[in-house]
Each structure stands twice: as structure tokens, then as C-alpha cells.
Design a protein around this motif. Structure first.
Motif, PDB file in Angstrom:
ATOM      1  N   ALA A   1      92.036  42.471  32.759  1.00 31.98           N
ATOM      2  CA  ALA A   1      92.147  41.167  32.944  1.00 31.98           C
ATOM      3  C   ALA A   1      93.034  41.000  33.636  1.00 31.98           C
ATOM      4  N   LYS A   2      94.132  41.638  32.805  1.00 30.39           N
ATOM      5  CA  LYS A   2      94.911  41.691  34.074  1.00 30.39           C
ATOM      6  C   LYS A   2      94.958  41.792  34.937  1.00 30.39           C
ATOM      7  N   GLU A   3      94.853  43.425  35.348  1.00 25.81           N
ATOM      8  CA  GLU A   3      94.533  44.056  36.527  1.00 25.81           C
ATOM      9  C   GLU A   3      94.327  43.466  37.610  1.00 25.81           C
ATOM     10  N   LYS A   4      92.741  42.993  36.920  1.00 28.60           N
ATOM     11  CA  LYS A   4      91.742  42.500  38.425  1.00 28.60           C
ATOM     12  C   LYS A   4      92.431  40.909  37.945  1.00 28.60           C
ATOM     13  N   SER A   5      92.755  40.484  37.230  1.00 29.35           N
ATOM     14  CA  SER A   5      92.932  39.100  37.754  1.00 29.35           C
ATOM     15  C   SER A   5      91.907  38.137  37.364  1.00 29.35           C
TER      16      SER A   5
ATOM     17  N   GLU B   1      93.647  40.611  16.625  1.00 26.35           N
ATOM     18  CA  GLU B   1      93.785  42.310  16.643  1.00 26.35           C
ATOM     19  C   GLU B   1      93.507  42.802  18.007  1.00 26.35           C
ATOM     20  N   PHE B   2      92.301  43.002  18.551  1.00 24.62           N
ATOM     21  CA  PHE B   2      91.913  43.876  20.391  1.00 24.62           C
ATOM     22  C   PHE B   2      92.644  43.329  20.534  1.00 24.62           C
ATOM     23  N   ALA B   3      93.410  41.677  20.984  1.00 26.58           N
ATOM     24  CA  ALA B   3      93.798  41.265  22.389  1.00 26.58           C
ATOM     25  C   ALA B   3      94.760  40.490  22.350  1.00 26.58           C
ATOM     26  N   PRO B   4      95.856  40.939  21.298  1.00 33.27           N
ATOM     27  CA  PRO B   4      97.421  39.868  20.904  1.00 33.27           C
ATOM     28  C   PRO B   4      97.831  39.557  21.786  1.00 33.27           C
ATOM     29  N   ASP B   5      97.993  39.932  23.240  1.00 33.75           N
ATOM     30  CA  ASP B   5      98.538  39.170  24.023  1.00 33.75           C
ATOM     31  C   ASP B   5      98.273  38.595  24.664  1.00 33.75           C
ATOM     32  N   PHE B   6      97.041  38.021  24.657  1.00 41.27           N
ATOM     33  CA  PHE B   6      96.433  37.136  25.229  1.00 41.27           C
ATOM     34  C   PHE B   6      96.202  35.941  24.112  1.00 41.27           C
ATOM     35  N   ASP B   7      97.033  34.226  24.609  1.00 45.27           N
ATOM     36  CA  ASP B   7      96.944  33.443  23.870  1.00 45.27           C
ATOM     37  C   ASP B   7      95.688  32.416  24.833  1.00 45.27           C
ATOM     38  N   ASN B   8      94.875  31.720  23.442  1.00 43.35           N
ATOM     39  CA  ASN B   8      93.927  30.537  24.571  1.00 43.35           C
ATOM     40  C   ASN B   8      92.779  31.615  24.765  1.00 43.35           C
TER      41      ASN B   8
END
Length: 424
Positions: free
Chosen positions: A29-33, A52-59
Motif C-alpha cells: 500500500a505504501k509503495e503503490k499508494s 497483528e499484521f498491519a500494525p503501522d496502519f491506523d483506521n
């Protein structure tokens, strides 16, 4: 499509494959926006997966949807440009999602390796998908992106006309790989029902393809039940998975759409030792016999670890096992240096060129599968103009032959390479 839709929604995100698809979505998601969400039956379980699998993403958006609730599926699909469907076995749970996607004009990708399901869906819904202007692409995981796009890659690199391709699948673990199960129960369940209903395929294919492919020469014959090949160290047998049927569907489409000579294909899997081949054959024999009756299927589904000799479990493989499991598929293409005007024209000389290619990677069942699945969805988002027919139900090779998907896979853990080229 509505501009306020999320790019991707992962349906079945709490399943084993779904969880690792979420993990890969967080990376891509970060790489491809891209914007993305998750969907399933239980909010608490979806929240736990994201934590657990996407801890760096909020909301990250959470959508509640159930395959048994048609309206919930429509509410889910109308919020996405592409549904990434991880909810199998698709024989039981795939069709309602496809119908919802057609109703809301939403693209759809999945990781089905179930030929009966895929070919029935193509037969019954291809016209509706074309009219809706959406793509439904199954087999976007290990079944069968490496093999189907490996054949496309080989054709592109051949510089001539390919008559036939033989493929050899190898998998192996590094020395520090953990033991235990290698396959999750969901894959086992799909295989049980797939083999049990294999007799459906003949009638399905008669309806789906009333016209046979052209009679090509020289014919590619099977090498029999067990053989040795210079391409693969060990004992090779016909591969029982969906790869061959997927490739044939793609080759038929390319022949009918672009008048491209269809490649004849045989697929094999290699075992390093006679002992491992014999053990697999014994498990396979019991598996095949037990799928023929309802009581046998119940036994297989109730005791997967026992009947697979520990290869399958409800918990699935450990992360360290997956990350230390490698795969390669070697392709031997035989054909001619010259391409004739028509795909059915007959060459006067025997094939005079061989090309050896390879596709390789790590963690085929879940890591490579999730990467291929998401990159397939992103390719539909970004390169729909390079996919034929403005909609329809297509196998991966037919859908993505003219896109940059192979290049993207090469950047994300796969390796497509030419090994050698020999003119005779």
C-alpha cells in the motif's frame, strides 16, 4: 466506477491466506499508494488481524460481510474497485461474491485452484461480467501465476514459434526450516472436494468449449507416471494441480483472440528421492480412494494431519517454515525459429529450437501467493486498458499477458529468467 471507492478490499481477511494477504497489503500500500480495507463476518476478529499484521496502519476500514447475506456482499463490493477474495473453498463460497461484484460493477481476483469452480463460473457468468465491464480473474496465487505467466514469459522470449512446453516444479526447505505442517486445512478441503467432483469437468468443458483447439504437430506426449529428466534432479510425475488446465484456458483465449498458435503443455512435479515419491504416492492413493465416497471425505476432513502424514493442519505452517520454503518451475519450450503466417499452418521441418526458462521464489503457498494476488489486483486497477475485452472471466495468462505484471513480480520476490537457448 465511483471515485470514492477503496482501491482494494480484502474479503475473508481473518482466514489463513487472508491474514498474510493483509500483511502484504500493508507493505504494498505504501509503495503503490493504494487505499484498502478488510472485510469479513466479525469486527473483533478483523481488528485483531489488523493489529497483528498491519500494525503501522491506523483506521483501516472494516466492512462486515457474510457470504450467506447477499445484501451485505453488495454493500461490501460497492465500496471497492477490486475485491481480493480470500474466502474459500470457492466451490462453496465463491459464486455469491462473483454475483455481487457483477451487480455492483466491481473487479474480482482470488486464489482458487479449483478447475470445476473456475470453469463453471466462466461458463455461467462471462457474458454478464463483460456487460458489467469488470474482470473476474481466478488462480492468482501459486495456482497458477508462476506456471501460467511462466509460459507467457517463455513465449515472449522464444523469438520464433513455440510448439510445446514441459514444466518441472521443485520445492525444498533450507536446513534451518522448522518442521511440522506445510499446508493449511483450507487448501486440503479444496483439494478433497475438487478431486471428489473431478468428473464434472468433461461436461463443463464440452459446454464451455464446443470447438476443439487445432490439431497441432508434432504432438506433445506425456512422459508417463514416473520419469527422470535432465531439467530436474529426482523422480518426476505428472503434477495433479490446476496449472495445466489454467495454461490451456489461457492458450485457447490467446488463440481465439489474437490467432496465436496455442502451446501444448505438460506439467510435472519432481521428488528428490524415491522414498519421498513413494510416501507421497501412498498418501495420494488413500486420498484418491477416500474422496470417492461421502464417509471417506468426512474422514479426510476430520483427520487432515493423519491422512496427510502431518503435511496438513488446521493451524497451518509456522512462519519460519514458510519463509524457508523455496520453489522453482523450469520450462522447456520446443519450437521453430520461424513463425508461420497462420497458427494452424504446419511446419515442414521438425522443431529446431529449445528454450529453457525458470520461475522461482520463496514461500509459494502463502507468501508468493499473496504477493501475486495483490499485484494482480493492482494491475487491473492501473492497467485495465492492457487487459482484453473490457471485461470478462479470464485466467491470469489471458488477462495479464500484455501488462507489466511479470515485471512487477520480478521486483517483489519472484524471478523470471532465461536459462539457455539452443538452435538445432
Amino acid at each position: 466506477m465511483a471515485g470514492d471507492r477503496f482501491d482494494l478490499v480484502i474479503f475473508g481477511a481473518t482466514g489463513f491466506t487472508g491474514k498474510y494477504t493483509v500483511k502484504e497489503a500493508a507493505r504494498l500500500a505504501k509503495e503503490k499508494s493504494i487505499s484498502w480495507g478488510v472485510a469479513g463476518r466479525r469486527k473483533e476478529a478483523l481488528e485483531a488481524v489488523l493489529k497483528e499484521f498491519a500494525p503501522d496502519f491506523d483506521n483501516i476500514p472494516i466492512i462486515i460481510a457474510d457470504v450467506n447475506d447477499e445484501e451485505s456482499l453488495k454493500k461490501m463490493t460497492e465500496q471497492a474497485k477490486v475485491i481480493v477474495n480470500c474466502c474459500g473453498p470457492y466451490r462453496f463460497f465463491g459464486e455469491p461474491v462473483v454475483k455481487a461484484c457483477i451487480a455492483t460493477r466491481t473487479h474480482h481476483v482470488d486464489v482458487s485452484g479449483e478447475p470445476q469452480y473456475m470453469e463453471r463460473i466462466q461458463l455461467e457468468y462471462n457474458k454478464a461480467a463483460q456487460e458489467a465491464g469488470i474482470y473476474i480473474v481466478s488462480a492468482c496465487g501459486f495456482d497458477s501465476i508462476p506456471c501460467d505467466l511462466g509460459v507467457i514469459f517463455t513465449q515472449q522470449k522464444f523469438e520464433g514459434e513455440v510448439n510445446s512446453i514441459e514444466t518441472y516444479l521443485n520445492t525444498w526447505k533450507t536446513e534451518n526450516a522448522a518442521g511440522g505442517a506445510a499446508i493449511h486445512y483450507g487448501t486440503w478441503e479444496s483439494a478433497v472436494y475438487g478431486l471428489a467432483h473431478a468428473n464434472e469437468l468433461r461436461e463443463l468443458r464440452r459446454k464451455l468449449y464446443p470447438e476443439p483447439l487445432p490439431d497441432l504437430e508434432p504432438k506433445l506426449k506425456s512422459r508417463g507416471k514416473v520419469h527422470k529428466s535432465a531439467l530436474s534432479t529426482g523422480y518426476s510425475v505428472p503434477f495433479p494441480g490446476a496449472d495445466r488446465s489454467i495454461v490451456i484456458r489461457s492458450q485457447r483465449f490467446l488463440y481465439e483472440k489474437y490467432k496465436q498458435r496455442p502451446v501444448q503443455i505438460q506439467t510435472y512435479v519432481t521428488f528428490k528421492s524415491a522414498l519421498s515419491l513413494m510416501a507421497t504416492a501412498i498418501v495420494g492413493l488413500f486420498f484418491s480412494l477416500l474422496t470417492k465416497c461421502e464417509c471417506g471425505r468426512k474422514l479426510l476432513l476430520k483427520h487432515p494431519k493423519f491422512f496427510s502424514a502431518g503435511f496438513v493442519s488446521h493451524e497451518g505452517p509456522k512462519p519460519e517454515t514458510m519463509e524457508n520454503t523455496h520453489f522453482s518451475i523450469t520450462f522447456k519450450a520446443s519450437g521453430w525459429t520461424e513463425k508461420l503466417a497462420e497458427p494452424t499452418d504446419k511446419h515442414q521441418e521438425p522443431p529446431n529450437k529449445d528454450l529453457i526458462t525458470k520461475v522461482s521464489g520463496v514461500n509459494p503457498a502463502y507468501g508468493a501467493t499473496c504477493t501475486a494476488l495483490l499485484l494482480s489486483a493492482i494491475t487491473i486497477l492501473k492497467e485495465a486498458d492492457k487487459i482484453p475485452d473490457n471485461g470478462g472471466i479470464l485466467p491470469p495468462g489471458a488477462a495479464f499477458a500484455k501488462t507489466s505484471l511479470i515485471e512487477e513480480l520480478n521486483k517483489n520476490g519472484f524471478k523470471f529468467e532465461v536459462i539457455s537457448s539452443i538452435e538445432k
